[in-house]
Design a protein around this motif. Structure first.
Motif, PDB file in Angstrom:
ATOM      1  N   ARG A 420     -10.821 -60.107 -15.149  1.00  0.00           N
ATOM      2  CA  ARG A 420     -10.884 -59.804 -16.876  1.00  0.00           C
ATOM      3  C   ARG A 420     -10.111 -58.677 -16.943  1.00  0.00           C
ATOM      4  O   ARG A 420      -9.497 -58.023 -16.079  1.00  0.00           O
ATOM      5  CB  ARG A 420     -11.673 -59.418 -16.449  1.00  0.00           C
ATOM      6  CG  ARG A 420     -12.399 -59.131 -17.730  1.00  0.00           C
ATOM      7  CD  ARG A 420     -14.053 -59.009 -18.711  1.00  0.00           C
ATOM      8  NE  ARG A 420     -14.095 -59.158 -20.416  1.00  0.00           N
ATOM      9  CZ  ARG A 420     -14.904 -57.981 -20.893  1.00  0.00           C
ATOM     10  NH1 ARG A 420     -15.584 -57.322 -20.199  1.00  0.00           N
ATOM     11  NH2 ARG A 420     -14.578 -57.948 -22.179  1.00  0.00           N
ATOM     12  N   ILE A 421      -9.349 -59.628 -17.874  1.00  0.00           N
ATOM     13  CA  ILE A 421      -7.373 -58.310 -18.287  1.00  0.00           C
ATOM     14  C   ILE A 421      -8.330 -58.275 -19.972  1.00  0.00           C
ATOM     15  O   ILE A 421      -7.654 -58.423 -20.745  1.00  0.00           O
ATOM     16  CB  ILE A 421      -6.408 -59.389 -17.743  1.00  0.00           C
ATOM     17  CG1 ILE A 421      -6.575 -59.965 -16.411  1.00  0.00           C
ATOM     18  CG2 ILE A 421      -5.768 -58.433 -18.092  1.00  0.00           C
ATOM     19  CD1 ILE A 421      -5.233 -61.012 -16.754  1.00  0.00           C
ATOM     20  N   GLY A 422      -7.849 -56.866 -19.928  1.00  0.00           N
ATOM     21  CA  GLY A 422      -8.299 -55.873 -20.162  1.00  0.00           C
ATOM     22  C   GLY A 422      -6.863 -55.479 -21.063  1.00  0.00           C
ATOM     23  O   GLY A 422      -6.270 -54.592 -20.052  1.00  0.00           O
ATOM     24  N   TYR A 423      -6.734 -55.373 -23.148  1.00  0.00           N
ATOM     25  CA  TYR A 423      -5.152 -54.792 -23.048  1.00  0.00           C
ATOM     26  C   TYR A 423      -5.631 -53.895 -24.385  1.00  0.00           C
ATOM     27  O   TYR A 423      -6.796 -54.352 -24.706  1.00  0.00           O
ATOM     28  CB  TYR A 423      -4.436 -55.695 -23.561  1.00  0.00           C
ATOM     29  CG  TYR A 423      -4.434 -56.919 -22.777  1.00  0.00           C
ATOM     30  CD1 TYR A 423      -2.852 -56.840 -23.242  1.00  0.00           C
ATOM     31  CD2 TYR A 423      -4.822 -57.987 -22.674  1.00  0.00           C
ATOM     32  CE1 TYR A 423      -1.951 -57.831 -22.446  1.00  0.00           C
ATOM     33  CE2 TYR A 423      -4.398 -58.703 -22.011  1.00  0.00           C
ATOM     34  CZ  TYR A 423      -2.877 -59.001 -22.001  1.00  0.00           C
ATOM     35  OH  TYR A 423      -2.364 -59.418 -20.886  1.00  0.00           O
ATOM     36  N   ASP A 424      -5.858 -52.902 -24.446  1.00  0.00           N
ATOM     37  CA  ASP A 424      -6.040 -51.774 -25.082  1.00  0.00           C
ATOM     38  C   ASP A 424      -5.069 -50.778 -25.504  1.00  0.00           C
ATOM     39  O   ASP A 424      -4.226 -49.616 -24.831  1.00  0.00           O
ATOM     40  CB  ASP A 424      -7.132 -50.210 -24.248  1.00  0.00           C
ATOM     41  CG  ASP A 424      -7.202 -48.728 -25.189  1.00  0.00           C
ATOM     42  OD1 ASP A 424      -6.700 -49.231 -26.332  1.00  0.00           O
ATOM     43  OD2 ASP A 424      -8.459 -48.854 -24.822  1.00  0.00           O
ATOM     44  N   LEU A 425      -4.219 -51.012 -26.653  1.00  0.00           N
ATOM     45  CA  LEU A 425      -3.495 -50.786 -27.839  1.00  0.00           C
ATOM     46  C   LEU A 425      -3.289 -49.042 -27.540  1.00  0.00           C
ATOM     47  O   LEU A 425      -2.408 -48.619 -28.164  1.00  0.00           O
ATOM     48  CB  LEU A 425      -2.678 -51.501 -28.359  1.00  0.00           C
ATOM     49  CG  LEU A 425      -2.040 -53.313 -27.719  1.00  0.00           C
ATOM     50  CD1 LEU A 425      -2.946 -53.954 -27.093  1.00  0.00           C
ATOM     51  CD2 LEU A 425      -1.244 -53.903 -29.096  1.00  0.00           C
ATOM     52  N   GLU A 426      -4.234 -48.512 -27.962  1.00  0.00           N
ATOM     53  CA  GLU A 426      -4.557 -46.808 -28.504  1.00  0.00           C
ATOM     54  C   GLU A 426      -4.285 -46.545 -27.450  1.00  0.00           C
ATOM     55  O   GLU A 426      -3.730 -45.164 -26.937  1.00  0.00           O
ATOM     56  CB  GLU A 426      -5.649 -47.565 -28.987  1.00  0.00           C
ATOM     57  CG  GLU A 426      -6.008 -47.847 -30.142  1.00  0.00           C
ATOM     58  CD  GLU A 426      -5.236 -47.066 -31.423  1.00  0.00           C
ATOM     59  OE1 GLU A 426      -5.602 -46.074 -31.529  1.00  0.00           O
ATOM     60  OE2 GLU A 426      -5.055 -48.271 -31.802  1.00  0.00           O
ATOM     61  N   LYS A 427      -5.009 -46.303 -26.136  1.00  0.00           N
ATOM     62  CA  LYS A 427      -4.813 -46.022 -24.665  1.00  0.00           C
ATOM     63  C   LYS A 427      -3.611 -45.937 -24.012  1.00  0.00           C
ATOM     64  O   LYS A 427      -3.265 -46.306 -23.192  1.00  0.00           O
ATOM     65  CB  LYS A 427      -6.353 -45.965 -23.656  1.00  0.00           C
ATOM     66  CG  LYS A 427      -7.220 -45.499 -24.931  1.00  0.00           C
ATOM     67  CD  LYS A 427      -8.265 -45.350 -23.624  1.00  0.00           C
ATOM     68  CE  LYS A 427      -9.707 -45.104 -23.659  1.00  0.00           C
ATOM     69  NZ  LYS A 427     -10.407 -44.516 -23.364  1.00  0.00           N
ATOM     70  N   ARG A 428      -2.748 -47.403 -24.471  1.00  0.00           N
ATOM     71  CA  ARG A 428      -1.752 -47.834 -24.156  1.00  0.00           C
ATOM     72  C   ARG A 428      -2.161 -48.262 -22.903  1.00  0.00           C
ATOM     73  O   ARG A 428      -0.833 -48.142 -21.038  1.00  0.00           O
ATOM     74  CB  ARG A 428      -0.645 -47.017 -23.775  1.00  0.00           C
ATOM     75  CG  ARG A 428       0.288 -46.446 -25.399  1.00  0.00           C
ATOM     76  CD  ARG A 428       0.508 -47.674 -26.122  1.00  0.00           C
ATOM     77  NE  ARG A 428       1.484 -48.934 -25.819  1.00  0.00           N
ATOM     78  CZ  ARG A 428       1.602 -49.756 -26.000  1.00  0.00           C
ATOM     79  NH1 ARG A 428       1.139 -50.559 -27.578  1.00  0.00           N
ATOM     80  NH2 ARG A 428       2.898 -50.208 -25.676  1.00  0.00           N
ATOM     81  N   GLN A 429      -3.517 -48.939 -21.804  1.00  0.00           N
ATOM     82  CA  GLN A 429      -3.552 -49.664 -20.558  1.00  0.00           C
ATOM     83  C   GLN A 429      -3.903 -50.768 -20.770  1.00  0.00           C
ATOM     84  O   GLN A 429      -4.404 -51.516 -21.631  1.00  0.00           O
ATOM     85  CB  GLN A 429      -4.518 -48.275 -20.179  1.00  0.00           C
ATOM     86  CG  GLN A 429      -3.828 -46.687 -20.377  1.00  0.00           C
ATOM     87  CD  GLN A 429      -3.763 -46.555 -17.969  1.00  0.00           C
ATOM     88  OE1 GLN A 429      -4.192 -47.119 -17.386  1.00  0.00           O
ATOM     89  NE2 GLN A 429      -2.592 -45.708 -19.238  1.00  0.00           N
ATOM     90  N   ILE A 430      -3.605 -51.343 -19.538  1.00  0.00           N
ATOM     91  CA  ILE A 430      -4.245 -52.675 -19.665  1.00  0.00           C
ATOM     92  C   ILE A 430      -4.995 -52.425 -18.116  1.00  0.00           C
ATOM     93  O   ILE A 430      -4.546 -51.875 -17.151  1.00  0.00           O
ATOM     94  CB  ILE A 430      -2.914 -53.768 -19.303  1.00  0.00           C
ATOM     95  CG1 ILE A 430      -3.389 -55.279 -19.084  1.00  0.00           C
ATOM     96  CG2 ILE A 430      -2.147 -53.187 -18.175  1.00  0.00           C
ATOM     97  CD1 ILE A 430      -2.423 -56.375 -19.439  1.00  0.00           C
ATOM     98  N   TYR A 431      -6.136 -52.679 -17.852  1.00  0.00           N
ATOM     99  CA  TYR A 431      -7.387 -53.075 -16.732  1.00  0.00           C
ATOM    100  C   TYR A 431      -7.690 -54.419 -16.206  1.00  0.00           C
ATOM    101  O   TYR A 431      -7.075 -55.782 -16.886  1.00  0.00           O
ATOM    102  CB  TYR A 431      -8.727 -53.153 -17.648  1.00  0.00           C
ATOM    103  CG  TYR A 431      -8.507 -51.372 -18.255  1.00  0.00           C
ATOM    104  CD1 TYR A 431      -8.652 -50.234 -17.478  1.00  0.00           C
ATOM    105  CD2 TYR A 431      -8.060 -51.422 -19.589  1.00  0.00           C
ATOM    106  CE1 TYR A 431      -8.664 -49.439 -17.783  1.00  0.00           C
ATOM    107  CE2 TYR A 431      -8.465 -50.001 -20.003  1.00  0.00           C
ATOM    108  CZ  TYR A 431      -8.421 -49.139 -19.581  1.00  0.00           C
ATOM    109  OH  TYR A 431      -7.874 -47.912 -20.176  1.00  0.00           O
ATOM    110  N   PHE A 432      -7.664 -54.875 -14.621  1.00  0.00           N
ATOM    111  CA  PHE A 432      -7.883 -55.564 -14.006  1.00  0.00           C
ATOM    112  C   PHE A 432      -9.801 -55.670 -13.416  1.00  0.00           C
ATOM    113  O   PHE A 432      -9.412 -54.080 -12.905  1.00  0.00           O
ATOM    114  CB  PHE A 432      -6.992 -55.528 -13.028  1.00  0.00           C
ATOM    115  CG  PHE A 432      -5.695 -56.349 -13.998  1.00  0.00           C
ATOM    116  CD1 PHE A 432      -4.480 -57.596 -14.112  1.00  0.00           C
ATOM    117  CD2 PHE A 432      -4.559 -55.288 -13.251  1.00  0.00           C
ATOM    118  CE1 PHE A 432      -3.258 -57.682 -14.423  1.00  0.00           C
ATOM    119  CE2 PHE A 432      -3.360 -55.626 -14.263  1.00  0.00           C
ATOM    120  CZ  PHE A 432      -2.860 -56.843 -14.216  1.00  0.00           C
ATOM    121  N   LEU A 433     -10.031 -56.806 -13.593  1.00  0.00           N
ATOM    122  CA  LEU A 433     -11.992 -56.585 -13.171  1.00  0.00           C
ATOM    123  C   LEU A 433     -11.695 -57.763 -12.166  1.00  0.00           C
ATOM    124  O   LEU A 433     -11.388 -58.894 -13.033  1.00  0.00           O
ATOM    125  CB  LEU A 433     -12.116 -56.460 -13.750  1.00  0.00           C
ATOM    126  CG  LEU A 433     -13.872 -55.896 -13.458  1.00  0.00           C
ATOM    127  CD1 LEU A 433     -13.814 -55.078 -12.719  1.00  0.00           C
ATOM    128  CD2 LEU A 433     -14.954 -55.850 -14.762  1.00  0.00           C
TER     129      LEU A 433
END
Length: 441
Positions: A420-433
């Motif tokens: 599950r790959i999450g993009y957060d353009l406010e925090k400028r982070q990408i997450y991998f689960l």
């Protein structure tokens, strides 16, 4: 040059045509209950896709995906290389798009099945009256039947962001032109409309392209494009106030009976004890999502960091993550190290790829075993799924799905599956689960 690279080069083409990513920002407010913004997101070759052809074998579908991936990589590289001039190439060959998504446009809402892509910004659909349109399965969108359709002024922020050379039509309306790397194109009027997702979640005043002249290599499955890139006119940034600049997806394996999922807003938050995150790096063009790759490991051996930095363009933002590219591409020096390490570690009988596209192939059988490969992004180690590293490309033959690149490095969708790959353009982070994406989330 090795023969497989020569063969690979025959697939690579790009024509430098135009699209502009503006730094202007604007957003669309949510109308109605935001609910759980999670929707089906299916691969063009999956059983859930209208373009699925049961007469083709899984090997043929994979070969077609490889061809599209190589073509897309070439166009993405051209866009990255020419971005400093201000004239930006539309990033991909349209035959290279991989995932489809349902949306509805207008009042009353009319269903569209569009190609969703993280490498594009402008969302557009074919419209009546059409001077020249490609055949599509769904009816064309007719703006004269919608009470919420509003043409955009050519002096607006939206018009500036829609293309490199927007022009003024009658009554000062904005005319857009988008070209793609395989000579495909869409010309039309920029307008605002109500965008509606399944479940009745709607967003008024969404800027989109109403295409009146469209052609090239489009299939009849798709009605147009959904732009999920990082530019100001993309769906993500237009809906930023409502979804907080967040979206995520979970890609199932290609043979799964389940659909992939894409989520927006609060339902797109990726969290859990096994989640890892890495910074999104600002770079040009802003359409792309740039990450920092610090190394690759084969089993317990790691590609040396100092050597890595000499082989990549820069130490920060040196690779993009892209949902529309099947394969992953790494700098040639790094790829050669990985291939060498695999040759030493893999147990199995080496064979040649019949079409001489893949660089490292083995007979599939009881004796074949491959070590794990880990991508070391800044602050985030992502282990590639074992069945995505070597894939059966023809009966009884498995081949390595990593490719060398002399230009842009790309982390493709084959190696994003079952995360599950999450993009957060406010925090400028990408997450991998790590996630079994075929199971209910």
């Amino acid at each position: 040059m090795p023969s497989y690279l020569k063969s690979m080069s025959t697939f690579l083409c790009s024509l430098l045509l135009y699209s502009l990513c503006s730094t202007l920002t604007y957003s669309v407010e949510l109308s109605g209950n935001n609910g759980d913004l999670t929707f089906d997101f299916f691969h063009r070759d999956s059983r859930h896709s209208p373009s699925y052809d049961p007469s083709t074998t899984r090997f043929q579908r994979l070969r077609h995906a490889v061809d599209r991936s190589l073509s897309r990589k070439s166009s993405l590289t051209a866009l990255h290389s020419t971005s400093s001039t201000g004239a930006i190439v539309a990033p991909i060959s349209l035959s290279g798009y991989e995932y489809l998504m349902k949306i509805k446009i207008g009042t009353p809402p009319v269903e569209q099945l569009a190609i969703a892509d993280t490498g594009s910004d402008l969302t557009w659909t074919q419209c009546k009256p059409c001077k020249q349109c490609y055949n599509q399965t769904l009816p064309l969108f007719d703006p004269s039947h919608s009470s919420s359709y509003r043409p955009v002024s050519c002096r607006s922020h939206q018009c500036t962001a829609s293309g490199s050379s927007p022009s003024c039509g009658r009554k000062n309306t904005c005319q857009y032109k988008v070209f793609y790397g395989d000579n495909s194109y869409s010309f039309g009027k920029l307008a605002t409309e109500t965008l509606t997702f399944d479940g009745g979640v709607s967003f008024p005043n969404f800027a989109f392209g109403c295409g009146r002249e469209n052609g090239g290599t489009f299939s009849d499955t798709g009605s147009g494009i959904i732009g999920l890139g990082g530019g100001s006119i993309s769906l993500i940034n237009q809906l930023k106030k409502s979804i907080g600049g967040k979206f995520s997806y979970c890609l199932t394996s290609r043979d799964s009976n389940a659909t992939s999922k894409i989520s927006f807003g609060s339902s797109a938050v990726v969290a859990g004890p096994k989640v890892v995150s890495t910074p999104l790096v600002r770079n040009i063009p802003e359409t792309f999502y740039y990450l920092t790759l610090e190394g690759l490991s084969v089993g317990t051996e790691r590609f040396a960091n100092a050597k890595l930095l000499s082989s990549l363009e820069s130490s920060e933002g040196n690779i993009i993550i892209d949902s529309g590219t099947t394969l992953s591409f790494f700098p040639e020096e790094m790829y050669n190290w990985v291939e060498g390490a695999l040759k030493d570690a893999v147990k199995g009988e080496r064979v040649e790829d019949a079409q001489r596209i893949f660089g490292l192939c083995y007979k599939k059988g009881d004796g074949f075993r491959s070590p794990a490969i880990t991508a070391h992004f800044k602050n985030a180690d992502v282990v590639l799924a074992h069945d995505s590293i070597f894939v059966e490309t023809e009966k009884g033959i498995v081949c390595l799905t990593l490719f060398p690149s002399e230009g842009l490095a790309i982390f493709g969708n084959l190696h994003q599956m079952n995360y599950r790959i999450g993009y957060d353009l406010e925090k400028r982070q990408i997450y991998f689960l790590p996630t079994h994406c075929s199971k209910p989330q």
